[in-house]
Design a protein around this motif. Structure first.
Motif, PDB file in Angstrom:
ATOM      1  N   GLY A 204     -11.360 -26.508 -23.114  1.00  0.00           N
ATOM      2  CA  GLY A 204     -11.520 -25.057 -23.172  1.00  0.00           C
ATOM      3  C   GLY A 204     -10.802 -24.419 -21.997  1.00  0.00           C
ATOM      4  N   TYR A 205     -11.000 -23.121 -21.844  1.00  0.00           N
ATOM      5  CA  TYR A 205     -10.328 -22.375 -20.786  1.00  0.00           C
ATOM      6  C   TYR A 205     -11.275 -21.313 -20.250  1.00  0.00           C
ATOM      7  N   ILE A 206     -11.152 -21.044 -18.958  1.00  0.00           N
ATOM      8  CA  ILE A 206     -11.928 -19.962 -18.342  1.00  0.00           C
ATOM      9  C   ILE A 206     -10.951 -18.975 -17.716  1.00  0.00           C
ATOM     10  N   TYR A 207     -11.201 -17.703 -17.957  1.00  0.00           N
ATOM     11  CA  TYR A 207     -10.345 -16.630 -17.454  1.00  0.00           C
ATOM     12  C   TYR A 207     -11.170 -15.765 -16.503  1.00  0.00           C
ATOM     13  N   LEU A 208     -10.677 -15.634 -15.276  1.00  0.00           N
ATOM     14  CA  LEU A 208     -11.324 -14.805 -14.264  1.00  0.00           C
ATOM     15  C   LEU A 208     -10.469 -13.561 -14.045  1.00  0.00           C
ATOM     16  N   PHE A 209     -11.090 -12.399 -14.078  1.00  0.00           N
ATOM     17  CA  PHE A 209     -10.396 -11.135 -13.892  1.00  0.00           C
ATOM     18  C   PHE A 209     -10.754 -10.623 -12.485  1.00  0.00           C
ATOM     19  N   ILE A 210      -9.885 -10.930 -11.537  1.00  0.00           N
ATOM     20  CA  ILE A 210     -10.173 -10.718 -10.115  1.00  0.00           C
ATOM     21  C   ILE A 210      -9.611  -9.375  -9.666  1.00  0.00           C
ATOM     22  N   ASP A 211     -10.465  -8.587  -9.020  1.00  0.00           N
ATOM     23  CA  ASP A 211     -10.060  -7.262  -8.540  1.00  0.00           C
ATOM     24  C   ASP A 211      -9.181  -7.417  -7.291  1.00  0.00           C
ATOM     25  N   ILE A 212      -7.925  -7.017  -7.421  1.00  0.00           N
ATOM     26  CA  ILE A 212      -6.982  -7.085  -6.287  1.00  0.00           C
ATOM     27  C   ILE A 212      -6.452  -5.680  -5.973  1.00  0.00           C
ATOM     28  N   THR A 213      -7.271  -4.662  -6.220  1.00  0.00           N
ATOM     29  CA  THR A 213      -6.828  -3.283  -6.036  1.00  0.00           C
ATOM     30  C   THR A 213      -6.325  -3.044  -4.615  1.00  0.00           C
ATOM     31  N   LEU A 214      -7.134  -3.431  -3.619  1.00  0.00           N
ATOM     32  CA  LEU A 214      -6.737  -3.198  -2.229  1.00  0.00           C
ATOM     33  C   LEU A 214      -5.506  -4.022  -1.861  1.00  0.00           C
ATOM     34  N   GLU A 215      -5.494  -5.281  -2.291  1.00  0.00           N
ATOM     35  CA  GLU A 215      -4.358  -6.153  -1.998  1.00  0.00           C
ATOM     36  C   GLU A 215      -3.084  -5.600  -2.641  1.00  0.00           C
ATOM     37  N   HIS A 216      -3.198  -5.158  -3.888  1.00  0.00           N
ATOM     38  CA  HIS A 216      -2.032  -4.622  -4.604  1.00  0.00           C
ATOM     39  C   HIS A 216      -1.545  -3.333  -3.956  1.00  0.00           C
ATOM     40  N   SER A 217      -2.509  -2.484  -3.563  1.00  0.00           N
ATOM     41  CA  SER A 217      -2.147  -1.228  -2.921  1.00  0.00           C
ATOM     42  C   SER A 217      -1.450  -1.476  -1.586  1.00  0.00           C
ATOM     43  N   HIS A 218      -1.997  -2.438  -0.824  1.00  0.00           N
ATOM     44  CA  HIS A 218      -1.402  -2.772   0.471  1.00  0.00           C
ATOM     45  C   HIS A 218       0.000  -3.339   0.290  1.00  0.00           C
ATOM     46  N   LYS A 219       0.158  -4.199  -0.724  1.00  0.00           N
ATOM     47  CA  LYS A 219       1.465  -4.791  -0.995  1.00  0.00           C
ATOM     48  C   LYS A 219       2.478  -3.714  -1.366  1.00  0.00           C
ATOM     49  N   ASN A 220       2.049  -2.795  -2.234  1.00  0.00           N
ATOM     50  CA  ASN A 220       2.951  -1.706  -2.638  1.00  0.00           C
ATOM     51  C   ASN A 220       3.301  -0.819  -1.448  1.00  0.00           C
ATOM     52  N   ARG A 221       2.307  -0.603  -0.577  1.00  0.00           N
ATOM     53  CA  ARG A 221       2.550   0.216   0.604  1.00  0.00           C
ATOM     54  C   ARG A 221       3.588  -0.419   1.502  1.00  0.00           C
ATOM     55  N   LEU A 222       3.470  -1.759   1.657  1.00  0.00           N
ATOM     56  CA  LEU A 222       4.448  -2.482   2.473  1.00  0.00           C
ATOM     57  C   LEU A 222       5.840  -2.400   1.864  1.00  0.00           C
ATOM     58  N   LEU A 223       5.888  -2.534   0.508  1.00  0.00           N
ATOM     59  CA  LEU A 223       7.185  -2.439  -0.157  1.00  0.00           C
ATOM     60  C   LEU A 223       7.790  -1.052   0.023  1.00  0.00           C
ATOM     61  N   ILE A 224       6.939  -0.037  -0.113  1.00  0.00           N
ATOM     62  CA  ILE A 224       7.411   1.342   0.056  1.00  0.00           C
ATOM     63  C   ILE A 224       7.903   1.567   1.484  1.00  0.00           C
ATOM     64  N   ASP A 225       7.090   1.057   2.440  1.00  0.00           N
ATOM     65  CA  ASP A 225       7.477   1.240   3.840  1.00  0.00           C
ATOM     66  C   ASP A 225       8.773   0.499   4.158  1.00  0.00           C
ATOM     67  N   ALA A 226       8.931  -0.675   3.543  1.00  0.00           N
ATOM     68  CA  ALA A 226      10.122  -1.475   3.824  1.00  0.00           C
ATOM     69  C   ALA A 226      11.370  -0.858   3.219  1.00  0.00           C
ATOM     70  N   ASN A 227      11.213  -0.083   2.166  1.00  0.00           N
ATOM     71  CA  ASN A 227      12.369   0.452   1.443  1.00  0.00           C
ATOM     72  C   ASN A 227      12.498   1.974   1.545  1.00  0.00           C
ATOM     73  N   THR A 228      11.661   2.590   2.379  1.00  0.00           N
ATOM     74  CA  THR A 228      11.659   4.051   2.479  1.00  0.00           C
ATOM     75  C   THR A 228      11.912   4.488   3.923  1.00  0.00           C
ATOM     76  N   ASP A 229      12.716   5.484   4.060  1.00  0.00           N
ATOM     77  CA  ASP A 229      12.947   6.083   5.382  1.00  0.00           C
ATOM     78  C   ASP A 229      11.693   6.845   5.800  1.00  0.00           C
ATOM     79  N   HIS A 230      11.128   6.493   6.943  1.00  0.00           N
ATOM     80  CA  HIS A 230       9.829   7.055   7.330  1.00  0.00           C
ATOM     81  C   HIS A 230       9.913   8.549   7.637  1.00  0.00           C
ATOM     82  N   LEU A 231      11.083   9.033   8.016  1.00  0.00           N
ATOM     83  CA  LEU A 231      11.194  10.454   8.382  1.00  0.00           C
ATOM     84  C   LEU A 231      11.354  11.330   7.148  1.00  0.00           C
ATOM     85  N   THR A 232      12.290  10.991   6.284  1.00  0.00           N
ATOM     86  CA  THR A 232      12.630  11.875   5.155  1.00  0.00           C
ATOM     87  C   THR A 232      11.915  11.511   3.864  1.00  0.00           C
ATOM     88  N   GLY A 233      11.393  10.276   3.786  1.00  0.00           N
ATOM     89  CA  GLY A 233      10.765   9.831   2.543  1.00  0.00           C
ATOM     90  C   GLY A 233      11.764   9.377   1.499  1.00  0.00           C
TER      91      GLY A 233
END
Length: 533
Positions: free
Chosen positions: A349-378
């Motif tokens: 059989g198989y077991i599926y776990l649906f794990i909440d990674i909202t904060l982790e995903h948000s933090h990851k996206n924030r890092l990606l945005i910060d890494a690819n975005t000019d902090h002054l002009t956006g």
């Protein structure tokens, strides 16, 4: 499987019977040994299968003595003449057959063959009985045979252990005695054994039941198969039943359910065919689905027809590298899938776990945005531009505008970097009003790049350049008159399908250089042969 030698003893003065019978061929799996003596010791008759008395048939005492010493399964035959038939009245109940002298050979031979057939049928029946007993007693499940009135005709050892009674105690007894249940208790309880028997007898087909039975003061749960037994005319003689005790399995299922409910995330369990067997309350709450909506269905039924959403429409399905994510308005879940292996390491059989990674995903996206975005002009930064050029081929009709602020160094020197930052922010706002944000890049300092894919007409790109220079005059110069800044723009379009951003940047840079040399606050378009206008 068996071979049987029949020892046939003939007590006779003459060999007539011996000669008559020895020519009869044995049946399959049998052989014969015929012994003929006139005055045998009766002890010799103990291990015989067939005893034929011919010499002393008028002697009832000898017949009685022979019957007493013979094997209980041995067949006893006596020969009589019409003159001594009176003796038969005393001993007829001890005899299996009576042969009359003088012998009619065909009748004697036919009678003897019937005896052989009878012995073989008894032997085959006994072997079949041993087959059946060995089979049912070797099984861990409870097995029983009942007649149409509910009396138990045969049970196996597992049945005896369950009810704590011997086979002899169970033989020909009914349900209440065997299970130690009073009729009044049965009427008040949830025991359905007798009712299920009636269902099988009426339907005349195999049925499957879930039954609760009180077994030695303990309630047990059984998965029960019951089938009708038919006679040769198709009438129901009784039933045969097989019961598997699933109490421990049911308890295990309950324990699994308790464990699933205690977990801090949604859980779904499926069998080896990926059919859903269990979900917990958190799953139901998250996806607005009930157990009945999914149980017994394949996992695919959790996904809607578009393959982009779950069935509740609340969650978007997104593939991210090796992970499958579910995204809603305010949460992100990662699906973790693990096989459930049996003792042989094979997926059961198989077991599926649906794990909440909202904060982790948000933090990851924030890092990606910060890494690819000019902090002054956006705006997108130089790293973002490099990723864009690496992932996107420079196709024909791609336009590139390079913009550079004139006299910007003097602004920083004369009015400070804060004033310079305000001008850069104002210029980035102007750019976002004219161009899509995804197409804008701050390369550093006062340098900016604008990429316009699929610009089929050079006039369109030129109009954008004119609009940018004019817009700068109308906004930035108007709001910062003291700064004396302007913008110069170099424009180039890939017209030869080179798919080379490096070459396109060189051409736009040449055009920008021409714009600055022309007196600034201007734009120039790169033409072939390094000529720009």
């Amino acid at each position: 499987m068996y071979q049987r030698m029949l020892k046939i003893f003939i007590v006779a003065q003459e060999p007539q019977l011996e000669n008559l019978l020895k020519d009869i061929n044995p049946l399959e799996r049998f052989s014969h040994q015929i012994i003929c003596q006139p005055h045998p010791d009766v002890s010799l008759l103990k291990d015989c299968s067939i005893i034929i008395l011919d010499s002393f048939t008028s002697d009832s005492d000898f017949i009685k003595k022979t019957h007493a010493v013979k094997n209980k399964d041995a067949l006893l035959i006596a020969c009589f003449t019409m003159e001594n038939l009176s003796t038969l009245a005393e001993v007829h109940n001890l005899l299996d057959q009576v042969w009359i002298r003088p012998f009619e050979e065909e009748k004697i031979r036919a009678s003897f063959i019937k005896i052989l057939i009878r012995i073989k049928e008894n032997e085959d029946a006994a072997l079949t009985q041993r087959y059946l007993d060995t089979l049912i007693d070797s099984l861990p499940d409870m097995i029983w045979f009942k007649d149409a009135e509910g009396s138990h005709l045969k049970v196996n050892n597992s049945f005896c252990r369950a009810v704590n009674k011997t086979k002899e105690q169970i033989q020909d007894r009914g349900h209440y005695y065997i299970w130690d249940i009073e009729p009044e208790e049965y009427a008040q309880g949830e025991y359905v054994c007798l009712e299920s028997e009636e269902i099988v007898l009426n339907k005349k087909e195999t049925c499957l039941f879930d039954e609760t039975v009180k077994c030695q003061d303990e309630l047990r749960k059984f998965k029960t198969y019951k089938s009708p037994i038919f006679d040769k005319d198709g009438e129901v003689l009784g039933t045969v039943g097989l019961a598997r005790d699933i109490t421990d399995l049911q308890n295990l299922k309950i324990e699994l359910k308790i464990l699933m409910e205690s977990l801090p995330f949604a859980v779904m369990v499926a069998d080896r065919d990926r059919k859903i067997t269990l979900i917990n309350q958190k799953f139901m709450g998250l996806f607005s689905l009930e157990q009945s909506d999914l149980e017994g269905r394949r996992i695919d039924s959790f996904i809607d027809e578009s393959r982009k959403f779950t069935r509740s429409k609340k969650w978007i399905i997104e593939q991210e590298e090796e992970n499958t994510l579910l995204l809603s308005q305010d949460a992100v879940l990662k699906i973790h899938n693990e096989p459930l292996l049996d003792i042989f390491g094979i997926p059961a059989g198989y077991i599926y776990l649906f794990i909440d990674i909202t904060l982790e995903h948000s933090h990851k996206n924030r890092l990606l945005i910060d890494a690819n975005t000019d902090h002054l002009t956006g705006l997108n930064n130089r790293r973002s531009l490099q990723d864009f050029m690496r992932k996107t081929p420079c196709q024909r009709s791609t336009a590139l505008l390079l913009a550079d602020l004139d006299n910007f160094k003097e602004v920083n020197d004369n009015f400070g970097h804060d004033e310079g930052d305000r001008i850069l922010i104002a210029f980035s706002t102007l750019l976002q009003k004219i161009f899509p944000s995804d197409n804008l890049f701050r390369l550093g300092g006062d340098e900016f790049a604008i990429i316009l894919p699929d610009t089929k007409k050079a006039e369109t790109a030129k109009q954008y350049a004119e609009k940018l220079v004019a817009g700068f005059e109308e906004t930035i110069v108007l709001h910062f008159p003291h700064a004396e800044v302007s913008v110069s723009v170099g424009l180039a379009i890939d017209v030869d399908d080179s798919q080379n951003f490096g070459e396109l940047f060189k051409r736009a840079d040449i055009a920008l250089y021409d714009a600055k040399n022309s007196g600034k606050s201007a734009w120039r378009f790169w033409e072939r042969h390094n000529h720009s206008i």
